[in-house]
Design a protein around this motif. Structure first.
Motif, PDB file in Angstrom:
ATOM      1  N   ASP A   1       0.815  -1.211   0.000  1.00 48.56           N
ATOM      2  CA  ASP A   1       0.000   0.000   0.000  1.00 48.56           C
ATOM      3  C   ASP A   1       0.848   1.260   0.000  1.00 48.56           C
ATOM      4  O   ASP A   1       0.408   2.311  -0.454  1.00 48.56           O
ATOM      5  CB  ASP A   1      -0.929   0.026   1.225  1.00 48.56           C
ATOM      6  CG  ASP A   1      -2.036  -1.014   1.118  1.00 48.56           C
ATOM      7  OD1 ASP A   1      -2.297  -1.491  -0.005  1.00 48.56           O
ATOM      8  OD2 ASP A   1      -2.640  -1.331   2.162  1.00 48.56           O
TER       9      ASP A   1
ATOM     10  N   ARG B   1       1.097  -9.317   4.737  1.00 45.32           N
ATOM     11  CA  ARG B   1      -0.335  -9.496   4.943  1.00 45.32           C
ATOM     12  C   ARG B   1      -0.612  -9.917   6.381  1.00 45.32           C
ATOM     13  O   ARG B   1      -0.398 -11.062   6.747  1.00 45.32           O
ATOM     14  CB  ARG B   1      -0.883 -10.541   3.983  1.00 45.32           C
ATOM     15  CG  ARG B   1      -0.961 -10.065   2.581  1.00 45.32           C
ATOM     16  CD  ARG B   1      -1.587 -11.120   1.711  1.00 45.32           C
ATOM     17  NE  ARG B   1      -2.015 -10.538   0.447  1.00 45.32           N
ATOM     18  CZ  ARG B   1      -2.288 -11.245  -0.629  1.00 45.32           C
ATOM     19  NH1 ARG B   1      -2.218 -12.552  -0.579  1.00 45.32           N
ATOM     20  NH2 ARG B   1      -2.654 -10.644  -1.733  1.00 45.32           N
TER      21      ARG B   1
ATOM     22  N   SER C   1      -3.388  -8.951   9.938  1.00 51.88           N
ATOM     23  CA  SER C   1      -4.796  -8.679  10.191  1.00 51.88           C
ATOM     24  C   SER C   1      -4.924  -7.751  11.402  1.00 51.88           C
ATOM     25  O   SER C   1      -4.024  -7.656  12.236  1.00 51.88           O
ATOM     26  CB  SER C   1      -5.588  -9.977  10.374  1.00 51.88           C
ATOM     27  OG  SER C   1      -5.041 -10.770  11.410  1.00 51.88           O
ATOM     28  N   ARG C   2      -6.048  -7.038  11.447  1.00 49.64           N
ATOM     29  CA  ARG C   2      -6.332  -6.085  12.515  1.00 49.64           C
ATOM     30  C   ARG C   2      -7.691  -6.406  13.110  1.00 49.64           C
ATOM     31  O   ARG C   2      -8.636  -6.714  12.396  1.00 49.64           O
ATOM     32  CB  ARG C   2      -6.339  -4.657  11.959  1.00 49.64           C
ATOM     33  CG  ARG C   2      -6.655  -3.577  12.976  1.00 49.64           C
ATOM     34  CD  ARG C   2      -6.671  -2.206  12.343  1.00 49.64           C
ATOM     35  NE  ARG C   2      -7.453  -2.143  11.110  1.00 49.64           N
ATOM     36  CZ  ARG C   2      -8.779  -2.085  11.048  1.00 49.64           C
ATOM     37  NH1 ARG C   2      -9.494  -2.074  12.148  1.00 49.64           N
ATOM     38  NH2 ARG C   2      -9.387  -2.049   9.878  1.00 49.64           N
TER      39      ARG C   2
ATOM     40  N   VAL D   1      -3.088  -5.510  15.960  1.00 48.74           N
ATOM     41  CA  VAL D   1      -2.553  -5.851  14.643  1.00 48.74           C
ATOM     42  C   VAL D   1      -1.592  -7.008  14.813  1.00 48.74           C
ATOM     43  O   VAL D   1      -0.716  -6.967  15.690  1.00 48.74           O
ATOM     44  CB  VAL D   1      -1.842  -4.648  14.001  1.00 48.74           C
ATOM     45  CG1 VAL D   1      -1.189  -5.044  12.686  1.00 48.74           C
ATOM     46  CG2 VAL D   1      -2.823  -3.498  13.797  1.00 48.74           C
TER      47      VAL D   1
ATOM     48  N   ALA E   1      -1.700 -13.178   9.328  1.00 49.10           N
ATOM     49  CA  ALA E   1      -3.122 -12.959   9.531  1.00 49.10           C
ATOM     50  C   ALA E   1      -3.777 -14.147  10.234  1.00 49.10           C
ATOM     51  O   ALA E   1      -3.408 -15.297  10.001  1.00 49.10           O
ATOM     52  CB  ALA E   1      -3.799 -12.725   8.180  1.00 49.10           C
TER      53      ALA E   1
ATOM     54  N   ASP F   1      -8.422  -8.054   7.084  1.00 48.88           N
ATOM     55  CA  ASP F   1      -7.132  -7.915   6.402  1.00 48.88           C
ATOM     56  C   ASP F   1      -6.507  -6.566   6.722  1.00 48.88           C
ATOM     57  O   ASP F   1      -7.198  -5.533   6.754  1.00 48.88           O
ATOM     58  CB  ASP F   1      -7.316  -8.047   4.887  1.00 48.88           C
ATOM     59  CG  ASP F   1      -7.678  -9.457   4.474  1.00 48.88           C
ATOM     60  OD1 ASP F   1      -7.469 -10.385   5.283  1.00 48.88           O
ATOM     61  OD2 ASP F   1      -8.155  -9.634   3.341  1.00 48.88           O
ATOM     62  N   HIS F   2      -5.205  -6.599   6.936  1.00 50.74           N
ATOM     63  CA  HIS F   2      -4.478  -5.365   7.225  1.00 50.74           C
ATOM     64  C   HIS F   2      -3.060  -5.523   6.699  1.00 50.74           C
ATOM     65  O   HIS F   2      -2.348  -6.442   7.089  1.00 50.74           O
ATOM     66  CB  HIS F   2      -4.450  -5.103   8.741  1.00 50.74           C
ATOM     67  CG  HIS F   2      -3.723  -3.860   9.112  1.00 50.74           C
ATOM     68  ND1 HIS F   2      -4.299  -2.621   9.025  1.00 50.74           N
ATOM     69  CD2 HIS F   2      -2.460  -3.656   9.547  1.00 50.74           C
ATOM     70  CE1 HIS F   2      -3.418  -1.701   9.416  1.00 50.74           C
ATOM     71  NE2 HIS F   2      -2.291  -2.307   9.735  1.00 50.74           N
ATOM     72  N   GLN F   3      -2.669  -4.656   5.802  1.00 46.84           N
ATOM     73  CA  GLN F   3      -1.329  -4.747   5.230  1.00 46.84           C
ATOM     74  C   GLN F   3      -0.327  -3.969   6.075  1.00 46.84           C
ATOM     75  O   GLN F   3      -0.547  -2.803   6.397  1.00 46.84           O
ATOM     76  CB  GLN F   3      -1.325  -4.212   3.810  1.00 46.84           C
ATOM     77  CG  GLN F   3      -0.004  -4.505   3.112  1.00 46.84           C
ATOM     78  CD  GLN F   3      -0.041  -4.073   1.673  1.00 46.84           C
ATOM     79  OE1 GLN F   3       0.690  -3.184   1.272  1.00 46.84           O
ATOM     80  NE2 GLN F   3      -0.913  -4.699   0.906  1.00 46.84           N
TER      81      GLN F   3
ATOM     82  N   GLU G   1       3.302  -2.209   6.581  1.00 44.39           N
ATOM     83  CA  GLU G   1       4.056  -1.381   5.644  1.00 44.39           C
ATOM     84  C   GLU G   1       5.485  -1.834   5.390  1.00 44.39           C
ATOM     85  O   GLU G   1       6.128  -1.353   4.469  1.00 44.39           O
ATOM     86  CB  GLU G   1       4.054   0.065   6.117  1.00 44.39           C
ATOM     87  CG  GLU G   1       2.670   0.676   6.092  1.00 44.39           C
ATOM     88  CD  GLU G   1       2.086   0.695   4.681  1.00 44.39           C
ATOM     89  OE1 GLU G   1       2.835   0.932   3.726  1.00 44.39           O
ATOM     90  OE2 GLU G   1       0.888   0.443   4.539  1.00 44.39           O
TER      91      GLU G   1
ATOM     92  N   ASP H   1       4.221  -0.533  12.404  1.00 45.10           N
ATOM     93  CA  ASP H   1       2.795  -0.678  12.676  1.00 45.10           C
ATOM     94  C   ASP H   1       2.467  -1.778  13.671  1.00 45.10           C
ATOM     95  O   ASP H   1       1.327  -2.235  13.741  1.00 45.10           O
ATOM     96  CB  ASP H   1       1.951  -0.816  11.409  1.00 45.10           C
ATOM     97  CG  ASP H   1       2.676  -1.366  10.210  1.00 45.10           C
ATOM     98  OD1 ASP H   1       3.754  -1.969  10.364  1.00 45.10           O
ATOM     99  OD2 ASP H   1       2.145  -1.198   9.112  1.00 45.10           O
TER     100      ASP H   1
END
Ligand SMILES: [Zn+2]
Length: 130
Positions: free
Chosen positions: A8, A16, A18-19, A26, A30, A45-47, A49, A80
């Motif tokens: 992103d 990949r 997850s949150r 986080v 995932a 899903d949460h990418q 960085e 993150d």
């Protein structure tokens, strides 16, 4: 796969994770259920960085078949949240100037020797990438 080539952020790969929609935890990799608040099916899903700092590292003088030694193994605390394991890509592992807290950026490359056909995430010290 647990990573994406174009994350992103636009300028580097992403991981990949997850949150949790309930508490915001986080995690990587995932999962479906939150390991923090224990909500079931709450993870989306949460990418990640792909930038962080060295939490800990060691120079491996021996490795599994297919690994050129020495090489550097590290735990990287991502900006993150999660801490992930990965290989640090450095020119001279035995003499590399590395430190806890040193910033690193994710890259995708062959795991083990340069001729390996197994691709995965690795980290490069920021000073090397500039
Ligand atoms: Zn949660």
């Amino acid at each position: 796969m647990n990573f994406v080539i174009n994350g992103d952020s636009g300028d580097r790969p992403g991981l990949r994770g997850s949150r949790c929609a309930e508490c915001g935890e986080v995690v990587f990799p995932a999962v479906l259920d939150c390991p923090s608040c224990l909500a079931t099916g709450s993870m989306v899903d949460h990418q990640l960085e792909g930038h962080g700092e060295i939490a800990n590292f060691t120079v491996a003088e021996r490795g599994p078949t297919g690994f050129d030694v020495p090489y550097v193994q590290a735990w990287v605390r991502l900006d993150d949240g999660p801490t992930v394991f990965g290989i640090l890509v450095v020119n001279d592992p035995s003499n590399a100037q590395l430190a806890h807290g040193q910033p690193v950026t994710i890259t995708i490359g062959p795991i083990g020797s340069p001729a390996s056909d197994v691709m995965g995430w690795q980290f490069v010290p920021d000073a090397v990438t500039k």
